[in-house]
Design an enzyme around this catalytic site. Structure first.
Site, mmCIF file in Angstrom:
data_model
loop_
_atom_site.group_PDB
_atom_site.id
_atom_site.type_symbol
_atom_site.label_atom_id
_atom_site.label_comp_id
_atom_site.label_asym_id
_atom_site.label_seq_id
_atom_site.Cartn_x
_atom_site.Cartn_y
_atom_site.Cartn_z
ATOM 1 N N GLU A 186 0.856 -1.270 -0.121
ATOM 2 C CA GLU A 186 0.118 -0.012 0.087
ATOM 3 C C GLU A 186 1.002 1.232 -0.051
ATOM 4 O OE1 GLU A 186 -1.373 3.408 1.395
ATOM 5 O OE2 GLU A 186 -1.198 2.200 3.316
ATOM 6 N N CYS A 240 -0.938 9.016 3.608
ATOM 7 C CA CYS A 240 -0.763 8.546 2.160
ATOM 8 C C CYS A 240 -2.098 8.761 1.440
ATOM 9 C CB CYS A 240 -0.635 6.961 2.304
ATOM 10 S SG CYS A 240 -1.777 5.943 3.230
#
Length: 511
Positions: free
Chosen positions: A254, A288
């Site tokens: 990820e 993120c």
């Protein structure tokens, strides 16, 4: 002034023992708000990673023999400790990575939620029974652990994300070697203490402190069956490339994003501004999933801009331990330099700067915090049709572009998707048709309606598409990365009958 509490550097945890490791190098954990040294740690070497992998590999089969429920029992004590120590550990998270105190505590709560979900899932059904074409056959799927899982985690969620990776991995019967972020080794040390106190068998959980070279050693080692990675796109892509060349090894990565919030002309402006501020500036933009692009319809653009800019100009930047702080410092000096370079890049690309708080005024910096890594919001207008690096490359800071659009939801989503990334995004609209169009066409792994594009519930998959990810190292979907499925077909008859009408008759030359 140092907050070092031990005379000797903190150690790695390998095969049930605290160890200095094979190297002589050490590194320090720093408080990003003050510049103070918190603690000193041994830096892991290839030999230390090798020892951890040897321990994990040697006990994996024994660990696998335990039931899911027996394996989960070791996590329940950790869950309780996370709940009992939320305030204490939340303060340590804030001291070490700089996010404001409510976020520090939420990091610990999220970790507890992940442990609760993973341990509770041990008592839920595993596998699937599938109807067979043949009435005398049973068909079903069973899962088994992949083996040794290498976990590489970031600094911005130094307690939660390690448990995203490790809780499910352990309950499913894998052993773990963990390389935490070098910016937050104190948080990692406390997590390792929790595992030690849980009584988990030696070698099942291992932690090696250190830098990227230690992480690369984990990724390169053939004893590692799955790599779980959360971090930057650049490092994650290298992890994925390396693992792709190793038959039998999987990676779930990820990575970053250039996320956007779409605000249509059907938006409630209160919801839109609130969501945009949260998406852009929470954790000082160091998530993120933080939004660095706000795509706003021309009919409401001026009002949205006025309200958003007013908040950005006045948003409370300060001591992250103070309850009235919204934004703390950036995590380290090197990262501050990167963010300021991108702000300067935006200026050089001739955007219209609306808020420029690169250098905070002296009275904005708390007493005793002059050595912290402080920046404020940087907001600018940009043409979505222009070829600008500042609107295409991830900054990972409070760096935000306002982009006006005309037309309908199709036009907004086209702008939204015009990036190499595809992690998170949000739509703000009271028109359900617009929301549904975004739902069906936005190129993201995480989508939000009338909410900020931040926030994760642990039972949902967390990951992206395109440059943002190649798997889900968290939530329910991490089970796919740390287990293998075997499709079983069992014949209950004395005769053999095949599916698809395939003949089971055996003929010979004598027939």
């Amino acid at each position: 002034m140092s907050q070092q509490t031990t005379a000797r550097p903190e150690r790695h945890y390998i095969d049930g023992e605290w160890t200095d490791g094979e190297g002589d190098d050490t590194f320090e954990s720093e408080n990003p708000a003050t510049g103070e040294t918190l603690r000193t740690f041994h830096r892991g070497t290839e030999a230390d990673v090798d020892a951890a992998l040897e321990a994990a590999d040697s006990v994996q089969e024994e660990w696998e023999k335990l039931s899911h429920i027996d394996r989960a029992e070791y996590l329940w004590d950790i869950y309780q400790e996370l709940r009992d120590r939320t305030d204490e550990l939340g303060e340590i998270v804030t001291k070490e990575c700089g996010k404001e105190i409510s976020e520090g505590k939420a990091d610990v709560v999220e970790a507890a939620h992940m442990v609760e979900w993973a341990a509770g899932n041990a008592r839920h059904p595993h596998g699937d029974v599938v109807p067979s074409e043949i009435g005398s056959k049973d068909a079903y799927m069973r899962r088994k652990p992949r083996g040794v899982v290498g976990c590489i985690t970031p600094w911005n969620f130094p307690v939660a994300i390690p448990f995203w990776h490790m809780a499910v991995s352990l309950v499913e019967g894998n052993t773990v070697v963990w390389k935490p972020a070098e910016q937050t080794p104190w948080c990692a040390h406390i997590v390792a203490e929790m595992f030690e106190e849980s009584g988990i068998p030696d070698g099942v959980f291992n932690m090696v402190q250190g830098f990227g070279d230690a992480g690369a050693t984990i990724v390169d080692d053939p004893r590692v069956d799955t790599v779980l990675f959360t971090g930057s796109a650049e490092v994650g892509q290298e992890v994925a490339r390396t693992v792709a060349e190793q038959p039998g090894t999987l990676a779930a990565c990820e990575m970053g994003g250039k996320n956007a919030v779409v605000v249509t002309d059907e938006a409630d402006l209160d919801t839109a501004v609130h969501s945009a501020v949260m998406s852009s500036f929470k954790t000082t933009g160091q998530r993120c999933v933080s939004a660095e692009r706000l795509i706003v319809h021309e009919d409401i653009y001026d009002e949205f801009k006025s309200r958003f800019v007013e908040i950005a100009e006045n948003i409370a930047v300060g001591d992250p331990l103070a309850e009235d702080t919204f934004m703390g410092p950036l995590v380290e000096g090197e990262h501050k330099e990167k963010v300021l370079e991108y702000n300067e890049l935006a200026r050089s690309e001739d955007v219209d700067v609306l808020v420029d708080r690169d250098e905070l005024a002296d009275d904005e910096i708390p007493d005793g915090h002059a050595e912290g890594h402080w920046v404020g919001p940087f907001v600018y207008e940009a043409d979505h049709e222009a070829d600008l690096r500042c609107t295409q490359e991830e900054v990972f800071g409070p760096h935000v572009a306002l982009m006006e659009y005309s037309g309908d939801i199709e036009d907004a989503v086209e702008i939204h998707n015009d990036t190499e990334y595809g992690l998170a995004g949000a739509i703000i609209s009271e028109d359900y048709r617009e929301v549904n169009y975004y739902r069906d066409n936005a190129e993201v792994g995480l989508a939000y309606g009338n909410l900020p594009c931040i926030g994760a519930e642990v039972h949902l998959p967390f990951g992206g598409v395109k440059k943002s990810g190649n798997g889900y190292p968290s939530g329910r979907e991490v089970i796919e990365a740390v287990t293998e499925r075997t499709a079983w077909t069992l014949n209950n008859s004395n005769d053999i009958e095949m599916a698809q009408g395939l003949s089971a008759d055996i003929t010979t030359d004598d027939d």
